[in-house]
Structure formats: structure tokens, C-alpha cells
Design a protein around this motif. Structure first.
Motif: not given
Length: 122
Positions: A12-13, A83, A85-87, A89, A120-122
Motif C-alpha cells: 500500500q502507499a 514511503s 507511492k503509486p507512481d 509502480t 503500490v496501491s493507493s
């Protein structure tokens, strides 16, 4: 000379992952080691580099969140990712510059690992 990347997964994020990249083969010396990533539909980008004497460089997008390190005795590099982030991924690849001896002559080369998926999921 082969590189084996591992440690990817789904997180997860805000979470963390630690990637490993282990080199094997008749290696005389491994010089620079690097981590790249490739997001879907995007070009592969350099994430972090580390020299044999532990000098490091990072892409601006991961500074302060990712840490590259290496254990020369184990011919292994690591990428600690915090830390997330979805970005972030994408498929993460490691690469290494090495020297081997062929018939007593040093030969330089570069090799890539097979990639490990980070999601990475939001």
C-alpha cells in the motif's frame, strides 16, 4: 555473470519494500551497480546507482525515500524503498558493470537482472 533480482511485491502507499540484486559467476570485480524501473507504457528510467566505494546517486523522484546499498563480499546490491507511492509502480531491474578474466586478460562487461515487479496501491 548473472544477476538475480528479488524482493518485489504488492504494497500500500506509504509502505516499504527492500529489493535485492545478487551477482553470481566467475566475477573478478563488480564496479557500478544500478537500479532501474519501467512503468507500464513508459521508458526505463534510472533510479539509483552505487559505485564500488559506496558513492551513491538518486533520481530526483526518489531522493529521501529510497536508499541504495551494497555488500561487496556478497556481490549484492539492495534498494530500500520507503514511503512508496503509486507512481513507484513498475518492474525494477538491476544492472552491474563487472570485470572477468579470460585467458589472463581482464574483460569488462555489463549484465542485467530479470526484473522484479513492484506494485503500490493507493
Amino acid at each position: 555473470v548473472q544477476l538475480q533480482a528479488s524482493g518485489g511485491g504488492l504494497v500500500q502507499a506509504g509502505g516499504s519494500l527492500r529489493l535485492s540484486c545478487a551477482a553470481s559467476g566467475s566475477i573478478s570485480s563488480i564496479n557500478g551497480m544500478e537500479w532501474y524501473r519501467q512503468a507500464p507504457g513508459k521508458q526505463r528510467e534510472l533510479v539509483a546507482t552505487i559505485t564500488r566505494d559506496q558513492s551513491t546517486r538518486y533520481a530526483d523522484s526518489v531522493k529521501g525515500r529510497f536508499t541504495i546499498s551494497r555488500d561487496n563480499a556478497k556481490s549484492t546490491a539492495y534498494l530500500q524503498m520507503n514511503s512508496l507511492k503509486p507512481d513507484d509502480t513498475g518492474v525494477y531491474y538491476c544492472a552491474a558493470d563487472y570485470i572477468i578474466f579470460q585467458d589472463g586478460t581482464p574483460v569488462a562487461g555489463r549484465t542485467w537482472g530479470q526484473g522484479t515487479q513492484v506494485t503500490v496501491s493507493s
